[in-house]
Design a protein around this motif. Structure first.
Motif, PDB file in Angstrom:
ATOM      1  N   LYS A 164       0.832  -1.189   0.000  1.00 40.07           N
ATOM      2  CA  LYS A 164       0.000   0.000   0.000  1.00 40.07           C
ATOM      3  C   LYS A 164       0.876   1.252   0.000  1.00 40.07           C
ATOM      4  O   LYS A 164       1.969   1.269   0.561  1.00 40.07           O
ATOM      5  N   HIS A 165       0.343   2.302  -0.602  1.00 44.11           N
ATOM      6  CA  HIS A 165       1.111   3.540  -0.662  1.00 44.11           C
ATOM      7  C   HIS A 165       1.412   4.089   0.725  1.00 44.11           C
ATOM      8  O   HIS A 165       2.443   4.732   0.937  1.00 44.11           O
ATOM      9  N   GLU A 166       0.538   3.838   1.673  1.00 42.04           N
ATOM     10  CA  GLU A 166       0.767   4.364   3.016  1.00 42.04           C
ATOM     11  C   GLU A 166       1.974   3.713   3.686  1.00 42.04           C
ATOM     12  O   GLU A 166       2.548   4.252   4.632  1.00 42.04           O
ATOM     13  N   ASP A 167       2.403   2.544   3.178  1.00 40.46           N
ATOM     14  CA  ASP A 167       3.553   1.835   3.757  1.00 40.46           C
ATOM     15  C   ASP A 167       4.846   2.117   3.005  1.00 40.46           C
ATOM     16  O   ASP A 167       5.812   1.350   3.107  1.00 40.46           O
ATOM     17  N   TRP A 168       4.878   3.204   2.272  1.00 41.44           N
ATOM     18  CA  TRP A 168       6.036   3.534   1.422  1.00 41.44           C
ATOM     19  C   TRP A 168       7.322   3.627   2.240  1.00 41.44           C
ATOM     20  O   TRP A 168       8.317   2.956   1.942  1.00 41.44           O
ATOM     21  N   ILE A 169       7.331   4.434   3.284  1.00 41.31           N
ATOM     22  CA  ILE A 169       8.538   4.669   4.082  1.00 41.31           C
ATOM     23  C   ILE A 169       8.331   4.107   5.484  1.00 41.31           C
ATOM     24  O   ILE A 169       7.325   4.393   6.127  1.00 41.31           O
ATOM     25  N   GLU A 170       9.316   3.323   5.954  1.00 41.00           N
ATOM     26  CA  GLU A 170       9.251   2.734   7.291  1.00 41.00           C
ATOM     27  C   GLU A 170      10.315   3.370   8.185  1.00 41.00           C
ATOM     28  O   GLU A 170      11.513   3.304   7.883  1.00 41.00           O
ATOM     29  N   LEU A 171       9.856   3.972   9.267  1.00 41.59           N
ATOM     30  CA  LEU A 171      10.754   4.552  10.265  1.00 41.59           C
ATOM     31  C   LEU A 171      10.531   3.858  11.605  1.00 41.59           C
ATOM     32  O   LEU A 171       9.435   3.362  11.874  1.00 41.59           O
TER      33      LEU A 171
END
Length: 465
Positions: A164-171
């Motif tokens: 999903k686009h909301e999971d693009w960047i993981e911090l």
């Protein structure tokens, strides 16, 4: 008192037995569009028609009597019935194909007809994500990616999966370390680690603008959108991304914001995609200054990626050609280091050496020096520029740490033993394999001895975890 003779119970008669005569017929579709529809979905084309006729043994003399046409009559009726049924099924297939066969616009991917190196801007916009649930700079742990599978076979594939686009960047709570490592690398190596070619500059700006919109929405406790850009609430940094010209290379600013390394591939008129923008500060084993400007194929062949030509190149080129801005995919890989440097594996030699290699590493170092290195890469096409963005997030843990997790030592040992000679050379197995496998086997045996149920692993964790 016995019943009279005429009321005696009848003798016991065994149940009537029947003999089955099975007549099998098959028919296949003659409609090409239906065949294509089924082939695309791996569905069988043949339809088996079976009829079972139960024949009582008492009919045997009748069927065997040549003077009586009963047998011929029955066979004729069966033949007509089955013929009619076969015709009905074929007609049903034709009708079904007309209804179910997908239209070229919806069911099949359109053949890409745009000229190489030309992109028409798409109206697609990266969706605004929901805040990451309960995210905390101190409490949110790295996701436990363990992207290895049991042997005995090692499958060399792209390994793409939709995200999903909301999971693009993981911090996560490793952010401070990554931020510090990047700051150190910027100071020590500068433009050796980031660069943007003129033809990729619009794509680099587009990537930065996407991050400025995405990060404050996804991680509101860490970032805040400012009048002229974005503010890092933890570090106090403010980045002006509005005024032109920008104060620094947009790839550098983008890399300062996230834990990922970043790269942008641009399609040229020859149909190849080239690495023309990058901010790669934590690569471990490769150098941006050496790879910058290379085509996708050259990037992989120069790095001796196993089986690239045979199994990966064609599929990879087709994917890059067809990927749409609305799509986002991810993949994972894994390696080992026998040192503890996230940025550059110094055990292979100096980062400035002409040819760093596994052959320069100390063999069979103690297990405490072994580190598990895994990358989570995402790929998406920028809608305005058409560039394809890689985000490369590295997860870095001591082997002794991940082996405390149930099932990991046994599965990892099996995966390593499944490597062929080419993969073993690529991953440097000769340097650490003996010590690492001995340790993994020992930890696996300990887990089994304390009662770990191996049959329940799929209920606990599934790939890529």
């Amino acid at each position: 008192m016995n019943p009279p003779p005429h009321m005696s119970p009848p003798p016991l008669i065994p149940p009537r037995q029947h003999h089955d005569i099975r007549l099998d017929f098959s028919c296949s579709s003659e409609n090409p569009s239906f065949d294509s529809y089924n082939n695309a979905r791996n569905r069988p084309l043949n339809i088996a028609i079976k009829m079972v006729v139960k024949i009582s043994p008492s009919w045997g003399p009748l069927l065997a009597n040549p003077r009586l046409p009963v047998a011929g009559l029955i066979l004729a009726i069966l033949t007509l019935t089955l013929t009619a049924y076969s015709i009905y099924q074929k007609r049903k297939i034709r009708q079904s194909s007309q209804v179910r066969s997908p239209s070229p616009e919806k069911g099949r991917p359109k053949k890409e007809t745009r000229p190489f190196g030309v992109w028409t801007p798409s109206p697609f916009k990266l969706p605004t994500p929901e805040p990451y649930p309960n995210w905390s700079l101190t409490e949110t742990k790295p996701l436990p990616y363990r992207p290895f599978r049991y042997g005995p076979r090692y499958h060399q594939t792209m390994g793409l999966r939709s995200v999903k686009h909301e999971d693009w960047i993981e911090l996560d709570n490793h952010y401070p370390r990554f931020h510090a490592d990047k700051a150190r690398r910027i100071a020590e190596r500068g433009t050796k680690c980031y660069r943007t070619a003129p033809e990729a500059y619009p794509a680099a700006v587009e990537l930065l603008e996407d991050l400025v919109e995405y990060l404050p929405a996804r991680y509101p406790s860490l970032f805040r959108k400012a009048e002229k850009g974005i503010e890092n609430l933890w570090s106090g940094e403010k980045f002006n991304t509005v005024d032109r010209p920008l104060q620094e290379d947009p790839m550098l600013t983008a890399a300062r914001l996230v834990q990922d390394d970043l790269a942008i591939m641009i399609e040229k008129p020859d149909g190849q995609y080239y690495l023309l923008a990058g901010a790669v500060f934590l690569p471990g084993f490769w150098r941006l200054e050496e790879k910058f400007g290379m085509s996708m194929s050259e990037l992989h062949t120069s790095g001796d990626v196993p089986q690239f030509r045979e199994k990966l190149e064609k599929g990879m080129m087709n994917f890059f050609r067809r990927v749409k801005p609305e799509e986002m995919v991810a993949r994972n890989n894994y390696f080992f280091q026998v040192d503890d440097d996230l940025a550059w594996s110094w055990s292979l030699g100096s980062e400035d050496e002409a040819h760093p290699a596994w052959s320069k590493s100390e063999k069979n170092r103690a297990i405490e020096h072994h580190h598990f290195r895994s990358e989570r890469q995402t790929l998406r096409r920028l809608p305005t520029s058409g560039g394809v963005v890689f985000t490369i997030r590295t997860y870095f843990h001591p082997v002794t740490e991940i082996c405390q997790e149930d099932y990991v030592p046994g599965r990892l040992a099996s995966a390593i033993r499944s490597w062929g000679d080419d993969v073993s050379r690529y991953k440097g197995k000769e340097t650490y394999g003996e010590i690492l496998l001995e340790y993994l086997d020992k930890k696996h045996e300990e887990q089994v001895a304390r009662g770990l149920d191996l049959s329940k692993e799929d209920e606990v964790r599934a790939y890529p975890y």
